[in-house]
Each structure stands twice: as structure tokens, then as C-alpha cells.
Design an enzyme around this catalytic site. Structure first.
Site: not given
Length: 339
Positions: A9, A97, A126, A153, A156, A232, A239, A312
Site C-alpha cells: 500500500t 546493502r 534511489c 531529490q 517522494s 531536497r 531525482h 525515483n
């Protein structure tokens, strides 16, 4: 194959489902999972109505591939659970990662790393993905010595709440009201701020350090000198990266355009005289990484400067995950090299 979408969702989860409909229109072997708060919600995928289930330790029986796009904490809990149940986990968080035993994959760059996964594969941040997508073909011309990347960026990247906050703050400011930050550390409407995530002891943010560490791992180039500043901006989706690359030998802008135009998943948009270059608004909803403003770097004889843009939520997250699954199937590596 039976696919589970954990975080179905959320913003990335919903893009994943949209891409499944576009790429696999007959596929209905899906299990949609989310938090307890979202359990019970109904979602239609490929003409079938699914009821979202709460993610539990028992959610992954008979699942072949589990796409996980939730918080780092939730990934750390459910990623190993899904892997132990026999699923190939493709995780979108930062939880795994930099673990040595976990491949960090952009299929067009290092898809063969999927051959040694041990149940969990990570998707890069991203902002990292578009950078390595342009760096990889260019290093065919000459090894890369240094990269400086400044990102712009979209909100989102911080989730649906940040997108809602941008919309609400914009309306409020336009009517003369105050813009109080909640989902973001600073006001975002009609503003930019150079902080994504917290700061570490070096003065870099966590987001910036991710770009540094992840790019080196994906490119198998631990010695590349790399610096990033992540900003941002008041854009909903996509992005952007202003990238400066220094090579061992000079690389011309024309050679760079040729190499980039041959790279799968990269589209060159580079005609400044006609005002043709990548922009967030045109990249939104698209699969590719777009690159333009390709030029010699005026500050270094072996340098190139360029402007890179991608959605992104698509290539930066959901599409990359699906491409990892497709590559793993092609390599016969869905169930990995279990040790």
C-alpha cells in the site's frame, strides 16, 4: 512464480503493482502484504481483487520472490524470515546493502552478482542508481578516478507523507499562512534544504554516505574518490544529479554521448540549443535514466560534467526490483547459492 509484495500500500509498492500489470498482465499469483494498519484493504491487480494481509512470520510460505519496500527496521525483521522460508528477497531498504554477503544490484551494471546471493538481494538508494547507470558505460572509455555528485531529490523519496506535506504547505503558503514542517526536517514549499537523513561525524549526511559506499560496491571500484551533496527540492517525483566525473585519460563529450546512448536503460537528451535536456516533469513515470548537458568539465582536463534525471519510484526502486527478479530468473538464480 508466487510473488509477495511487502509494503503493497506504500508509494513504491503501488508502483510495483502498476509495473506488474504493465509487464506481466496475466500474473495473478500475488500476495499483498503491509502493516496491521493497512490489513483488510482491497486492491485490484490484473483484474483480480486482493485483500491486503498483515505481514507476519508466516506470510512467506510458498513464496518464490518477496519484494520488500518498508522501513529498515521492518526489513531487518522480515527479510531473513522470508529468506529462511525459501523466498528470494529483493529489499528496497538500507538494511542489508553494505553487508558483504548481500549483492547490491543494478542489473544493467552488475547483474552477474545475483549468482552469489544467499537469499537476500538489495536495491541501492534511489539517488545511487542513476549515478552508476551513467558511470558504468563511461568507464569503458577510461577508468574513473573521481566523482562529485550533487543531487536534487524529490519529496517522494521521503514517502507519501512528505508528498502530502509539499501539497499542503504549498496551498498554505500561497494563501499567506505558515508552513510548519512535520514529515520533513525543514519547510519544503518554495524552499530547498541540504539535509536528507541525519548527519554523521564527517559532516556528510547518511544519504550522502550511502551514495559514496553503494556506488563503490556496485561498480566494484572501492578506490574511486567520491563526494556527494544531497538536497531536497519541492518536486513531487524524480531525482536529479549534477555529476562531475574525472577520468584517467580525457574523454570527449561526443564519445560520452555515444557510450551513453548504447547503455540499456539510458536515454540521452542533449540538445541545449533547442532547450532539450532531462527534467523531473518529463522523467516522471518513465523507466529510463535520462542524461543531458554533457560537456567537458572546465575545472579539469580529464573531466566531464552532465545532468542526470530519473523517476525515483520507478527505476530508483520498483522497476529495478522487478528487473533484478527477471535477471535472477534468466540466470537460474532465484533460489541462490545457499550455503
Amino acid at each position: 512464480m508466487n510473488l509477495a509484495i511487502v509494503g503493497a500500500t506504500g508509494a513504491v509498492g503501488q508502483v510495483t503493482l502498476r509495473l506488474i500489470e504493465a509487464r506481466y498482465p496475466q500474473h495473478r499469483n500475488l500476495k499483498l502484504l503491509a502493516s496491521k494498519r493497512s490489513a483488510g484493504r482491497k486492491m485490484n491487480v490484473n483484474g483480480k481483487t486482493f485483500v491486503v494481509e498483515e505481514t507476519t512470520d508466516d506470510s512467506f510460505d510458498d513464496v518464490d520472490i518477496a519484494f520488500i519496500s518498508v522501513s529498515t527496521e521492518a526489513s531487518r525483521r522480515f527479510g531473513p524470515v522470508a529468506a529462511r522460508a525459501g523466498a528470494m528477497v529483493i529489499d528496497d531498504s538500507s538494511a542489508f546493502r553494505m553487508e558483504q554477503a548481500v549483492p547490491l544490484v543494478v542489473p544493467e551494471v552488475n547483474g552477474s552478482d545475483l549468482l552469489w546471493h544467499d537469499g537476500i538481494v538489495s536495491i541501492p538508494n534511489c539517488s545511487t542508481t542513476p549515478l552508476v547507470m551513467v558511470a558504468h558505460p563511461l568507464r569503458q572509455a577510461s577508468p574513473i578516478r573521481r566523482i562529485v555528485a550533487d543531487t536534487y531529490q524529490s519529496v517522494s523519496g521521503a514517502g507519501g507523507a512528505a508528498m502530502d506535506e509539499l501539497r499542503e504547505q504549498t496551498r498554505t503558503v500561497m494563501h499567506g499562512g505558515p508552513a510548519e514542517p512535520n514529515a520533513q526536517p525543514q519547510r519544503i514549499a518554495f524552499n530547498v534544504f541540504p539535509q536528507i537523513d541525519g548527519f554523521n561525524e564527517t559532516g556528510y549526511t547518511v544519504e550522502e554516505q550511502k551514495m559514496i559506499d553503494e556506488s563503490r560496491k556496485i561498480l566494484h571500484a572501492p578506490d574511486i574518490a567520491l563526494s556527494a551533496t544531497c538536497v531536497r527540492v519541492p518536486v513531487l517525483v524524480s531525482h536529479c544529479v549534477a555529476a562531475h566525473l574525472e577520468f584517467e585519460q580525457p574523454v570527449s563529450a561526443g564519445e560520452a554521448r555515444e557510450l551513453l546512448s548504447q547503455m540499456p536503460g539510458v536515454t540521452v537528451q542533449d540538445d541545449p540549443a533547442a532547450s532539450v535536456y532531462p527534467m523531473p516533469v518529463s522523467a516522471a513515470g518513465c523507466d529510463d535514466v535520462f542524461v543531458g548537458r554533457i560537456r567537458k568539465d572546465a575545472s579539469h582536463p580529464n573531466g566531464l560534467a552532465m545532468w542526470v534525471v530519473t523517476d525515483n519510484l520507478v527505476k530508483g526502486a520498483a522497476l529495478n526490483a522487478l528487473q533484478i527478479a527477471e535477471e535472477a530468473v534468466a540466470l537460474g538464480a532465484v533460489h541462490g547459492q545457499r550455503r
